[in-house]
Scaffold this motif. Structure first.
Motif, PDB file in Angstrom:
ATOM      1  N   GLN A 194       0.826  -1.203   0.000  1.00 28.60           N
ATOM      2  CA  GLN A 194       0.000   0.000   0.000  1.00 28.60           C
ATOM      3  C   GLN A 194       0.866   1.261   0.000  1.00 28.60           C
ATOM      4  OE1 GLN A 194      -3.495   0.209  -0.159  1.00 28.60           O
ATOM      5  NE2 GLN A 194      -3.340  -1.971  -0.628  1.00 28.60           N
ATOM      6  N   TYR A 195       1.963   1.189   0.727  1.00 23.99           N
ATOM      7  CA  TYR A 195       2.900   2.325   0.752  1.00 23.99           C
ATOM      8  C   TYR A 195       3.527   2.534  -0.627  1.00 23.99           C
ATOM      9  CZ  TYR A 195       7.192   4.937   1.640  1.00 23.99           C
ATOM     10  OH  TYR A 195       8.219   5.857   1.582  1.00 23.99           O
ATOM     11  N   LYS A 196       3.947   1.470  -1.254  1.00 23.84           N
ATOM     12  CA  LYS A 196       4.576   1.575  -2.569  1.00 23.84           C
ATOM     13  C   LYS A 196       3.629   2.155  -3.624  1.00 23.84           C
ATOM     14  CE  LYS A 196       8.847  -0.297  -2.762  1.00 23.84           C
ATOM     15  NZ  LYS A 196      10.002   0.302  -3.503  1.00 23.84           N
ATOM     16  N   LEU A 197       2.319   1.921  -3.448  1.00 22.79           N
ATOM     17  CA  LEU A 197       1.326   2.341  -4.440  1.00 22.79           C
ATOM     18  C   LEU A 197       0.564   3.595  -4.011  1.00 22.79           C
ATOM     19  CD1 LEU A 197      -0.091  -1.223  -5.229  1.00 22.79           C
ATOM     20  CD2 LEU A 197       1.603   0.060  -6.560  1.00 22.79           C
ATOM     21  N   ARG A 198       1.070   4.288  -3.019  1.00 15.13           N
ATOM     22  CA  ARG A 198       0.387   5.451  -2.427  1.00 15.13           C
ATOM     23  C   ARG A 198       0.362   6.646  -3.393  1.00 15.13           C
ATOM     24  NH1 ARG A 198       5.559   5.822  -1.611  1.00 15.13           N
ATOM     25  NH2 ARG A 198       6.616   7.804  -1.199  1.00 15.13           N
ATOM     26  N   ASN A 199      -0.455   7.625  -3.049  1.00 14.37           N
ATOM     27  CA  ASN A 199      -0.447   8.915  -3.740  1.00 14.37           C
ATOM     28  C   ASN A 199       0.754   9.699  -3.215  1.00 14.37           C
ATOM     29  OD1 ASN A 199      -0.856  11.571  -4.604  1.00 14.37           O
ATOM     30  ND2 ASN A 199      -3.080  11.374  -4.522  1.00 14.37           N
TER      31      ASN A 199
ATOM     32  N   GLY B 216      -5.333   7.175   6.559  1.00 15.63           N
ATOM     33  CA  GLY B 216      -6.674   7.693   6.370  1.00 15.63           C
ATOM     34  C   GLY B 216      -6.915   8.405   5.064  1.00 15.63           C
ATOM     35  N   TYR B 217      -5.945   8.448   4.187  1.00 17.01           N
ATOM     36  CA  TYR B 217      -6.136   9.200   2.956  1.00 17.01           C
ATOM     37  C   TYR B 217      -6.854   8.376   1.894  1.00 17.01           C
ATOM     38  CZ  TYR B 217      -2.158   6.600   1.180  1.00 17.01           C
ATOM     39  OH  TYR B 217      -1.320   5.589   0.795  1.00 17.01           O
ATOM     40  N   PHE B 218      -7.257   9.074   0.842  1.00 14.27           N
ATOM     41  CA  PHE B 218      -7.985   8.428  -0.257  1.00 14.27           C
ATOM     42  C   PHE B 218      -7.063   7.464  -1.001  1.00 14.27           C
ATOM     43  CE2 PHE B 218      -9.318   8.350  -4.725  1.00 14.27           C
ATOM     44  CZ  PHE B 218     -10.610   7.899  -4.562  1.00 14.27           C
ATOM     45  N   LYS B 219      -7.545   6.270  -1.269  1.00 14.81           N
ATOM     46  CA  LYS B 219      -6.719   5.262  -1.932  1.00 14.81           C
ATOM     47  C   LYS B 219      -6.653   5.505  -3.443  1.00 14.81           C
ATOM     48  CE  LYS B 219      -7.013   1.287   1.156  1.00 14.81           C
ATOM     49  NZ  LYS B 219      -7.303  -0.166   1.242  1.00 14.81           N
ATOM     50  N   THR B 220      -5.505   5.246  -3.999  1.00 15.29           N
ATOM     51  CA  THR B 220      -5.358   5.303  -5.450  1.00 15.29           C
ATOM     52  C   THR B 220      -6.010   4.068  -6.074  1.00 15.29           C
ATOM     53  OG1 THR B 220      -3.253   4.100  -5.451  1.00 15.29           O
ATOM     54  CG2 THR B 220      -3.142   6.491  -5.151  1.00 15.29           C
ATOM     55  N   ASP B 221      -6.177   4.102  -7.401  1.00 18.96           N
ATOM     56  CA  ASP B 221      -6.774   2.952  -8.086  1.00 18.96           C
ATOM     57  C   ASP B 221      -5.907   1.704  -7.915  1.00 18.96           C
ATOM     58  OD1 ASP B 221      -8.893   4.457  -8.951  1.00 18.96           O
ATOM     59  OD2 ASP B 221      -8.019   4.899 -10.919  1.00 18.96           O
TER      60      ASP B 221
ATOM     61  N   HIS C 118       7.988   6.773  -9.044  1.00 17.53           N
ATOM     62  CA  HIS C 118       7.689   7.372 -10.344  1.00 17.53           C
ATOM     63  C   HIS C 118       7.422   6.331 -11.430  1.00 17.53           C
ATOM     64  CE1 HIS C 118       8.639  11.309  -8.730  1.00 17.53           C
ATOM     65  NE2 HIS C 118       9.778  10.830  -8.250  1.00 17.53           N
ATOM     66  N   TRP C 119       7.347   5.081 -11.057  1.00 12.17           N
ATOM     67  CA  TRP C 119       6.931   4.022 -12.000  1.00 12.17           C
ATOM     68  C   TRP C 119       6.103   2.969 -11.249  1.00 12.17           C
ATOM     69  CZ3 TRP C 119      10.021  -0.526 -11.083  1.00 12.17           C
ATOM     70  CH2 TRP C 119      11.194  -0.309 -10.349  1.00 12.17           C
TER      71      TRP C 119
END
Length: 446
Positions: free
Chosen positions: A50-55, A63-68, A129-130
Motif C-alpha cells: 500500500q505504501y509503494k502504491l500510495r499517492n 486515512g487518505y484516499f486510496k489510489t486505483d 515514479h513508476w
C-alpha cells in the motif's frame, strides 16, 4: 481378484532403518513450513505494498484516499494467485510420472527463492515514479510464486505419501506453524508501526527467502539419509515380479543393473487412486472450501463491538482474533491429529459428513459484526462469538484436513503412494480456490 494376485507376487520387503534423532521427521516439518511461510509473509506485507502504491503528493497515512492501484491490489492478488495455483496443481498431477520428483521439488523451490530475491531488491528501489510498472512486476511475481508453490506443494504431498502416516502429519503441522509465524510477525509489525514500512518488508522477505533455502537444503538431505532413501527409492521401483519368461503383458524394468519382469497395468494410475481415495480427497477439499470461504475474507472484516476507540479495536482486534486465533487453532488441530485419530481410517463416510457439517461456520461468521454491510443484519453483536467461531474454525480445519491427508495415500499400494499424495493436493487446492472465490463474493453482498 487381480490385485490380490499381484499382491501375492510382491517380494518380501526388508525392514526400514530407524529415523535417527527424528531427523527426517524434522525435515518434513520444515518442508511444511517452507511451503506456506513465504506466501504468508508476502500477504502479511500488505501495508508495504500500500505504501509503494500510495499517492506520492500526499503524506503517507492510513486515512487518505486510496489510489486505483491500491484499491485494486488485493483483488488482483487473489486472482493472480488462485488461477495459477489450480492450473499448476493439475499440470503437476498429469506430469508426475514424467518429471522426476527431485527435479520438481528443486526447480520449484529455487524459483520461489529467485522471486523473493527480486522482491527484496524492489524493496530498496525507489518506485514512486513508476508505480504501474512496479504493480505489474508484483502481480507477475505473484503468478510465478503461486505456480512454483503449487508444483512444490503437490510434489511435497506426493513425497509424504511414500512415507509412514506421521510424516504427512509433520508436513501439515509445519504449514500451520508457518501461518502462526506470519500472524505473530503481523502483530509485531503493528506494534512497530512507527518504523519504515520498507524496513519491515525487507525483514519479512529476508526471512521468507532464508526459509525457502533451508527447505531446499533439508529436502536434499533426504537423499543422504538411510531412512528416507529406503522409502524414496523403494517407492520408485515397481514392486511386482514374475518368472523369467516374459510375454506381451510384461514390462521389463531396469534399475541399478538389475532386471525385473513386471506385469503391465494399462489403466491410468489416477483412475486407480481416485477409486480408492475419492472420499478422503472430497473431505479434504470440502474442509478447505469452508475455511477459505470464511478466512480471511469474512473473518478479517469483523470489527470489534467496543463503543469507544481503542488500540485493541483499531489495530489489534483483526490481527489477533482473525489471523492469530485461526492459525493457532489450525496448528493445534493438526498437531492433535497426530496423536488422536477420530474417526479412524475405517470410517470414511463419517469423516466426510463431519467435514460437510462445517459449512455452518459460513453463516455463523457472516452474521458477526462485519463492517461495512448493506444487505444483512448483525446477529452476534459481541467480541466473544467471533473469537469462538474463528478458533473452532481453525481447530477443525487443522484436525480434519490432516486426517484426510494422512488416510488417503495409505489406502493405495505403495507404488501409487506418490500419485495419491498428488491427487490429494489437487483436491485440497480446488477447495482453496473455490472457497477463496466464494468468500470474495460474500464479503461484497453481506
Amino acid at each position: 481378484m487381480e490385485s490380490e494376485e499381484q499382491e501375492s507376487l510382491l517380494p518380501r520387503r526388508r525392514p526400514a532403518p530407524p529415523d535417527r534423532f527424528n531427523a527426517v521427521f524434522i525435515v518434513f516439518y520444515f518442508l511444511g513450513i517452507g511451503s506456506l511461510l513465504p506466501w504468508n509473509f508476502f500477504i502479511t506485507a500488505n501495508k508495504y505494498f500500500q505504501y509503494k502504491l500510495r499517492n506520492i503528493t500526499l503524506p503517507w497515512d492510513d486515512g487518505y484516499f486510496k489510489t486505483d492501484l491500491q484499491f485494486n491490489f488485493e483483488s488482483s492478488i487473489t486472482i493472480a494467485s488462485t488461477v495459477p495455483n489450480v492450473l499448476f496443481n493439475f499440470i503437476t498431477a498429469i506430469l508426475a510420472s514424467r518429471i522426476p520428483l527431485k527435479g520438481r521439488m528443486v526447480f520449484s523451490n529455487v524459483t520461489v527463492v529467485v522471486v523473493f530475491v527480486i522482491t527484496l531488491a524492489l524493496v530498496k528501489i525507489d518506485t514512486d515514479h513508476w508505480q504501474a510498472v512496479f504493480y505489474s512486476i508484483t502481480l507477475l511475481s505473484v503468478v510465478v510464486l503461486s505456480a512454483a508453490s503449487s508444483v512444490y506443494m503437490a510434489s511435497m504431498f506426493g513425497l509424504a505419501g511414500m512415507f509412514p502416516i506421521k510424516y504427512m502429519q509433520a508436513i501439515m503441522s509445519g504449514q500451520a506453524v508457518g501461518g502462526v509465524f506470519a500472524a505473530l510477525a503481523n502483530i509485531l509489525s503493528i506494534s512497530l508501526s512507527g518504523s519504515d514500512e520498507r524496513d519491515s518488508a525487507f525483514v519479512f522477505f529476508t526471512i521468507a527467502t532464508v526459509t525457502s533455502l533451508v527447505s531446499l537444503v533439508g529436502y536434499l538431505t533426504l537423499y543422504t539419509n538411510d531412512f528416507s532413501k529406503y522409502y524414496i527409492y523403494y517407492q520408485e521401483e515397481i514392486e511386482v515380479s514374475v518368472p523369467e519368461e516374459t510375454d506381451d503383458d510384461a514390462v521389463v524394468v531396469r534399475k541399478e543393473n538389475t532386471v525385473q519382469n513386471i506385469p503391465s497395468d494399462t489403466r491410468s494410475p489416477y483412475r486407480i487412486v481416485c477409486k480408492k481415495i475419492w472420499l478422503d480427497s472430497l473431505g479434504a477439499g470440502f474442509v478447505f472450501f469452508v475455511s477459505l470461504t470464511c478466512f480471511p475474507a469474512l473473518a478479517s472484516a469483523i470489527v470489534s463491538t467496543l463503543d469507544v476507540s481503542s488500540v485493541w479495536k483499531d489495530q489489534y482486534f483483526s490481527a489477533v482474533v482473525c489471523f492469530l486465533l485461526f492459525n493457532m487453532g489450525d496448528w493445534c488441530g493438526r498437531a492433535t491429529a497426530g496423536a488422536i485419530r477420530w474417526p479412524n481410517e475405517h470410517h470414511r463416510k463419517k469423516i466426510l459428513i463431519i467435514c460437510a457439517i462445517r459449512i455452518v461456520f459460513i453463516p455463523l461468521i457472516m452474521f458477526c459484526n462485519i463492517l461495512p454491510r448493506k444487505n444483512t443484519l448483525v446477529i452476534f453483536d459481541n467480541d466473544f462469538c467471533p473469537l469462538v467461531f474463528i478458533l473452532t474454525l481453525g481447530l477443525t480445519n487443522g484436525y480434519f484436513s490432516t486426517l484426510c491427508m494422512m488416510y488417503g495415500p495409505k489406502r493405495v499400494e505403495n507404488r501409487y503412494a506418490e500419485y495419491a499424495g498428488t491427487f490429494m493436493s489437487v483436491s485440497l487446492t480446488m477447495g482453496l480456490a473455490a472457497g477463496s472465490l466464494l468468500g470474495f463474493l460474500l464479503i461484497r453482498i453481506v
